[in-house]
Design a protein around this motif. Structure first.
Motif, mmCIF file in Angstrom:
data_model
loop_
_atom_site.group_PDB
_atom_site.id
_atom_site.type_symbol
_atom_site.label_atom_id
_atom_site.label_comp_id
_atom_site.label_asym_id
_atom_site.label_seq_id
_atom_site.Cartn_x
_atom_site.Cartn_y
_atom_site.Cartn_z
ATOM 1 N N ARG A 263 0.835 -1.225 0.000
ATOM 2 C CA ARG A 263 0.000 0.000 0.000
ATOM 3 C C ARG A 263 0.859 1.260 0.000
ATOM 4 O O ARG A 263 0.564 2.229 -0.697
ATOM 5 N N ALA A 264 1.927 1.239 0.800
ATOM 6 C CA ALA A 264 2.821 2.400 0.845
ATOM 7 C C ALA A 264 3.544 2.567 -0.497
ATOM 8 O O ALA A 264 3.767 3.688 -0.963
ATOM 9 N N TYR A 265 3.867 1.449 -1.134
ATOM 10 C CA TYR A 265 4.518 1.486 -2.465
ATOM 11 C C TYR A 265 3.584 2.147 -3.474
ATOM 12 O O TYR A 265 3.980 3.050 -4.214
ATOM 13 N N MET A 266 2.316 1.710 -3.485
ATOM 14 C CA MET A 266 1.329 2.283 -4.420
ATOM 15 C C MET A 266 1.213 3.791 -4.219
ATOM 16 O O MET A 266 1.134 4.550 -5.174
ATOM 17 N N ALA A 267 1.186 4.194 -2.955
ATOM 18 C CA ALA A 267 0.985 5.612 -2.646
ATOM 19 C C ALA A 267 2.137 6.469 -3.166
ATOM 20 O O ALA A 267 1.949 7.655 -3.423
ATOM 21 N N SER A 268 3.314 5.882 -3.345
ATOM 22 C CA SER A 268 4.453 6.709 -3.776
ATOM 23 C C SER A 268 4.946 6.393 -5.185
ATOM 24 O O SER A 268 5.832 7.079 -5.695
#
Ligand code: TXA
Ligand code: MG
Length: 309
Positions: A263-268
């Motif tokens: 999720r953090a990867y997608m956000a950035s």
């Protein structure tokens, strides 16, 4: 293009622009959208012209209440209701049967229509105050990366935009999951931040395999898409001289360390690619993420970004 903070007064100005048939950039929790009054055919035409988007590539209608579905679809069945109950407002788009009175410019001539209730408070307030569904594709030129911050907005696209509301970085960072509810079995046409497992659990029945030709079912699903200006290639790991996205310690200033959490990867992800484009790198090497279910949307977007031009 006028970029302004998403204050109450500026949302009022955006409502006026939309009611006048103009285009406004609105923040959503997935990516920024290029929004117009979905019931105004001239405004919808402006969206296709601004994005240089083929007219058979349908737009998503954004709603702020379930009552708005009545004028949009004739097929909000038990399956669609379960998904909407669980995930709306949120990063989920449902493909339903189109209401016969709904203008078919917005659906690219299809007899189905895509609908989403976004979770961003600014988007919800804007839709509610306009009082009509808003058609909103991602606010980028055709095939490009979706913006997740106002800084990503394309200057040329800006000529068509009356007002852009800055609502901060998009929390989710990749486009919504698109789920087809018009066939005997429900299926995912575009994976998003919600995993297959979560969607299946809410539905209470198995999802069908994706159709063989997604391009025919959903004309907006091209092989190459969501691509930065640079060429994207996937690799096991980055060499110290390469530019790109890595899970390891960066070997040079053109390497960006990405989060290990999906999720953090997608956000950035898009912001990282925009930053490398801005630095003018020719090739972005992306260290392949894990092959786990929660990474499905990341793999989908990276495959599309790295498809040949
Ligand atoms: O997160 C999102 O969905 C963002 C924000 C702004 O809401 N919007 C977005 O819109 O990504 P766009 O236009 O960039 O992508 C819409 C996708 C396209 O791939 C299109 O083919 C698909 O939805 N779509 C729209 N209507 C459809 C339909 N009737 N049947 C199948 N696919 C449809
Ligand atoms: Mg798009």
């Amino acid at each position: 293009m006028k970029v302004v903070p998403a204050t109450v007064a500026n949302i009022t100005a955006a409502v006026k622009e939309i009611l006048a048939g103009n285009l406004v950039v609105m923040p959503t929790e997935t990516v920024y959208g290029l929004a117009c009054d979905a019931t105004n055919p001239d405004a919808v035409k402006k969206i296709f012209a601004a994005k240089k988007r083929p007219s058979d590539n349908p737009l998503i209608l954004h709603i702020s209440s379930l009552e708005q579905l009545q004028a949009i679809t004739t097929s909000f069945d038990a399956r669609a209701k379960k998904l909407a109950d669980r995930f709306w407002p949120g990063p989920l788009t449902l493909v339903l049967r189109k209401h016969p009175d709904l203008n078919s410019l917005v659906t690219g001539g299809l007899d189905t229509v895509a609908v989403r209730m976004p979770a961003h408070p600014v988007a919800l307030s804007l839709i509610k105050r306009v009082g009509r569904p808003l058609a909103a594709p991602s606010a980028n030129p055709f095939m490009g990366l979706s913006p997740t911050r106002v800084e990503h907005l394309d200057r040329r696209l800006g000529r068509f935009i009356s007002l852009a509301l800055d609502g901060g970085p998009s929390r989710v960072g990749v486009e919504s999951a698109v789920i087809d509810c018009t066939e005997p079995s429900v299926r995912i046409l575009r994976p998003g931040s919600l995993s297959r497992g979560e969607i299946q659990a809410a539905l209470g029945e198995p999802l069908a395999r994706p159709p063989r030709s997604l391009v025919r079912k959903s004309p907006g699903m091209y092989t190459r898409h969501y691509a930065p200006k640079a060429t994207v290639v996937l690799a096991k790991r980055l060499r110290p001289d390469q530019a790109g996205l890595t899970f390891m310690k960066p070997g040079n200033p053109n390497q960006i360390k990405m989060p290990d959490d999906a999720r953090a990867y997608m956000a950035s992800l898009y912001d990282a690619m925009y930053r490398l484009d801005k630095l003018g790198v020719d090739t972005i090497v992306v260290q392949s993420p894990p092959s786990k279910p929660e990474w499905e949307a990341v793999h989908d977007r990276l495959a599309k970004a790295s498809a040949l031009k």
